[in-house]
Design an enzyme around this catalytic site. Structure first.
Site, mmCIF file in Angstrom:
data_model
loop_
_atom_site.group_PDB
_atom_site.id
_atom_site.type_symbol
_atom_site.label_atom_id
_atom_site.label_comp_id
_atom_site.label_asym_id
_atom_site.label_seq_id
_atom_site.Cartn_x
_atom_site.Cartn_y
_atom_site.Cartn_z
ATOM 1 N N TYR A 149 -4.699 0.151 -5.089
ATOM 2 C CA TYR A 149 -3.379 0.725 -4.842
ATOM 3 C C TYR A 149 -2.764 1.323 -6.108
ATOM 4 O O TYR A 149 -1.828 2.116 -6.027
ATOM 5 C CB TYR A 149 -2.407 -0.321 -4.288
ATOM 6 N N ASN A 186 12.362 -6.385 8.780
ATOM 7 C CA ASN A 186 11.005 -6.893 9.004
ATOM 8 C C ASN A 186 10.957 -8.413 8.884
ATOM 9 O O ASN A 186 10.333 -9.096 9.706
ATOM 10 C CB ASN A 186 10.031 -6.270 8.005
ATOM 11 N N SER A 243 -11.841 -8.380 3.656
ATOM 12 C CA SER A 243 -11.019 -7.384 4.344
ATOM 13 C C SER A 243 -11.915 -6.331 4.983
ATOM 14 O O SER A 243 -12.917 -5.928 4.384
ATOM 15 C CB SER A 243 -10.058 -6.729 3.345
ATOM 16 N N SER A 251 -0.842 -2.568 8.337
ATOM 17 C CA SER A 251 -0.339 -1.516 9.229
ATOM 18 C C SER A 251 0.116 -2.093 10.568
ATOM 19 O O SER A 251 -0.202 -1.537 11.633
ATOM 20 C CB SER A 251 -1.406 -0.429 9.457
ATOM 21 N N PRO A 252 0.868 -3.200 10.556
ATOM 22 C CA PRO A 252 1.229 -3.839 11.830
ATOM 23 C C PRO A 252 2.208 -3.026 12.667
ATOM 24 O O PRO A 252 2.393 -3.331 13.848
ATOM 25 C CB PRO A 252 1.854 -5.170 11.385
ATOM 26 N N TRP A 312 0.842 -1.194 0.000
ATOM 27 C CA TRP A 312 0.000 0.000 0.000
ATOM 28 C C TRP A 312 0.881 1.249 0.000
ATOM 29 O O TRP A 312 1.886 1.325 0.704
ATOM 30 C CB TRP A 312 -0.910 -0.021 1.228
ATOM 31 N N LYS A 352 4.697 -2.901 5.177
ATOM 32 C CA LYS A 352 5.211 -2.350 3.926
ATOM 33 C C LYS A 352 6.608 -1.794 4.175
ATOM 34 O O LYS A 352 6.916 -1.288 5.260
ATOM 35 C CB LYS A 352 4.286 -1.270 3.367
#
Length: 268
Positions: A42, A234, A132, A181-182, A13, A224
């Protein structure tokens, strides 16, 4: 149930510069990412497809997910079929591992919309059905109309929005909860508790936040990132195991913030 998806995947995103997007997808795959997530809305599916092609990884080793949006495409039966085909063409693939309903708004009707998803599964164009930004009632409705199992539900989930009811639903019904968005738009990286734990483990706050997300059974994360350093950091969270005391410390963070909102969202 252990999720069939790797604990850390790649979110794309806002990765809307075509050159950068293709490069970051290629780099991620070369580093070992095998779950790549994008969406029609997106505007980067072509670039994601370019990155996949440039990485030259076997298609059957990759798990590729995209989403049909109620605005940019549409969620009537025919629109789902048309937009799924358009997404595959942009991505340069002949099937999708996972297709999501991006938002249950606009023309979303469970029987009609998900009926088109079933058709795509039967036609071997889509391997798995996902949704979602649903709530538990909408998940129950989706399960009632689907013959195919619900494979995944993607929602905002991070230390400031733990989504405990949805985590419990995923565990109870044995599907994967995919956390977008973790890292809480980067704000988790400056949280005092998370930074203290990171120092204790001699690792980064990002790895701690991601390890907390994926410590929950059936939950995976799709942070992301674009730089090689952040992508590698990550991905390293998959090897970090927090002890129960540190998981509880993050559970006890009092702040509650939702970053993603839109008109008609089921939690409003």
């Amino acid at each position: 149930m252990v999720s069939p998806l790797p604990p850390i995947g790649l979110g794309t995103w806002e990765n809307d510069d075509p050159t950068q997007c293709a490069r970051s997808v290629r780099t991620a795959i070369e580093l070992g990412y095998r779950h790549v997530d994008t969406a029609e809305h997106y505007g980067n599916e072509s670039a994601v497809g370019d990155g996949i092609e440039e990485a030259d990884a076997p298609r059957d080793e990759l798990f590729l997910a995209t989403k049909v949006h109620p605005i940019s495409g549409g969620l009537t039966y025919d629109e789902v079929l048309e937009e799924a085909d358009a997404s595959m063409e942009r991505l340069g693939v002949d099937y999708l591992d996972l297709l999501y309903v991006h938002w249950p708004v606009g023309e979303y009707e469970a029987a009609e919309t998900l009926g088109a998803f079933e058709h795509l599964v039967e036609a071997d164009r889509v391997r798995h059905v996902g949704v979602s930004n649903f709530d538990v009632d909408l998940l129950d409705e989706a399960r009632e109309v689907l013959d195919s199992p619900l494979f995944a539900h993607q929602v905002e989930l991070h230390p400031f929005l733990p989504q405990r009811e949805l985590v419990e639903d995923a565990q109870r019904h044995e599907y994967t909860l995919v956390a977008y968005s973790p890292l809480a738009r980067g704000e988790a990286l400056t949280n005092e508790t998370i930074c203290d734990i990171a120092e204790q483990y001699e690792t980064s706050p990002a790895q701690v936040a991601l390890a907390w997300v994926t410590s929950h059974e059936n939950v995976v994360a799709i942070p992301k990132a674009t730089s090689s350093a952040h992508l590698e950091d990550n991905l390293g969270a998959a090897a970090l195991e927090l002890d129960d005391e540190d998981i509880a410390r993050i559970d006890d963070i009092e702040r509650r913030t939702r970053f993603v909102e839109r008109d008609g969202a089921p939690w409003q």
